[in-house]
Write an enzyme that holds these catalytic residues in place. Sequence first.
Site, PDB file in Angstrom:
ATOM      1  N   ILE A   1      -1.771   3.546   4.972  1.00 28.76           N
ATOM      2  CA  ILE A   1      -0.352   3.430   4.644  1.00 28.76           C
ATOM      3  C   ILE A   1      -0.310   2.516   3.421  1.00 28.76           C
ATOM      4  O   ILE A   1      -0.432   1.294   3.544  1.00 28.76           O
ATOM      5  CB  ILE A   1       0.457   2.834   5.803  1.00 28.76           C
ATOM      6  CG1 ILE A   1       0.342   3.717   7.042  1.00 28.76           C
ATOM      7  CG2 ILE A   1       1.929   2.679   5.406  1.00 28.76           C
ATOM      8  CD1 ILE A   1       0.995   3.128   8.285  1.00 28.76           C
ATOM      9  N   PRO A   2      -0.180   3.059   2.221  1.00 27.24           N
ATOM     10  CA  PRO A   2      -0.414   2.276   1.000  1.00 27.24           C
ATOM     11  C   PRO A   2       0.751   1.381   0.595  1.00 27.24           C
ATOM     12  O   PRO A   2       1.396   1.590  -0.445  1.00 27.24           O
ATOM     13  CB  PRO A   2      -0.682   3.367  -0.045  1.00 27.24           C
ATOM     14  CG  PRO A   2       0.139   4.525   0.422  1.00 27.24           C
ATOM     15  CD  PRO A   2       0.078   4.487   1.929  1.00 27.24           C
ATOM     16  N   CYS A   3       0.996   0.343   1.377  1.00 24.91           N
ATOM     17  CA  CYS A   3       2.089  -0.566   1.049  1.00 24.91           C
ATOM     18  C   CYS A   3       1.795  -1.369  -0.216  1.00 24.91           C
ATOM     19  O   CYS A   3       2.710  -1.980  -0.782  1.00 24.91           O
ATOM     20  CB  CYS A   3       2.388  -1.492   2.220  1.00 24.91           C
ATOM     21  SG  CYS A   3       0.993  -2.498   2.760  1.00 24.91           S
ATOM     22  N   HIS A   4       0.530  -1.360  -0.660  1.00 29.42           N
ATOM     23  CA  HIS A   4       0.213  -2.067  -1.903  1.00 29.42           C
ATOM     24  C   HIS A   4       0.847  -1.401  -3.121  1.00 29.42           C
ATOM     25  O   HIS A   4       0.912  -2.008  -4.202  1.00 29.42           O
ATOM     26  CB  HIS A   4      -1.315  -2.134  -2.095  1.00 29.42           C
ATOM     27  CG  HIS A   4      -1.971  -0.806  -2.247  1.00 29.42           C
ATOM     28  ND1 HIS A   4      -2.346  -0.037  -1.155  1.00 29.42           N
ATOM     29  CD2 HIS A   4      -2.324  -0.090  -3.353  1.00 29.42           C
ATOM     30  CE1 HIS A   4      -2.911   1.077  -1.592  1.00 29.42           C
ATOM     31  NE2 HIS A   4      -2.902   1.077  -2.910  1.00 29.42           N
TER      32      HIS A   4
END
Length: 300
Positions: A267-270
């Site tokens: 989950i690429p919250c970056h």
Amino acid sequence: MPEAAELAGFRACRRCRPGAAAAPDPRVPLVRTVCQLIDAHPDAPADLATLSARTGVTSHHLLRAFQRVLGISPRQYRDARRLERFKSELRVRRGVSPALYRAGYGSPSRVYERAHAQLGMTPAAYSRGAAGTQIAYAVVASPLGRLLVATTPRGICRVSLGDDAGRLEADLKAEFPAADVRRERAGGPLDAAIRAILRYLEGGVEPLDLPLDVRATAFQRRVWEALRRIPYGGTRTYTEVARAIGRPAAVRAVARACAKNPAALVIPCHRVVRQDGALGGYRWGLERKRALLEKEAAAR
């Protein structure tokens, strides 16, 4: 809106002290009053007609105020608060039936039909600290420090980054204190997922389309799904994510959902940054977030 942020559970910045300069939003007292009504009577109806009659405003005005201040409707607020109370009751080792009625649910079916999406397991398993749930994990070296990947039979339940393998393992076991948590050896079923994540960290551009088994509220799930749609090498602001899920006023709630992301990279919250281009926060450290974005930009 500092008061709105505090109402949603955020602490005001002690450096810029936003409350000292901002004019109060007149909608906040109304929303606060309705939240108090809902909290005091968790088993009472939370429909707009009932609540608007009790507060002396129109249903349309009440809904608009809630969506502007909290980014959700009164019913969604009631549902979220019920789930919080239900989880609290389960954690103090009450039986499932007493817990659901004390939380304000009218029947067990309402709980069990949403249990997997919101708890990641059955309520009975959650009440026992995920007792009976099998979780396999591994910790390996990566370009960004130690990488922990954990999975249930349904999918990945945790991906975390850090400097201390022991700390990563302790955090996993604290989240699932009664689960059957076992460290996998090389060559186990986690290998495929770990290889995919390491390829990504080494500059691979293929999407991390891995199955997930994570606990989430309905709002968190919508945010995390939106994050997984951000293309490799791209970024979105918290405002853009809020608009993408149809909640343009819920910017702070989006940031909070990013901060609670249990599966780094998958989950690429970056890829979510502030409106001014600043990095914002990152659960696993801003230096790692900066490195990830630079690596993706270079590969793209």
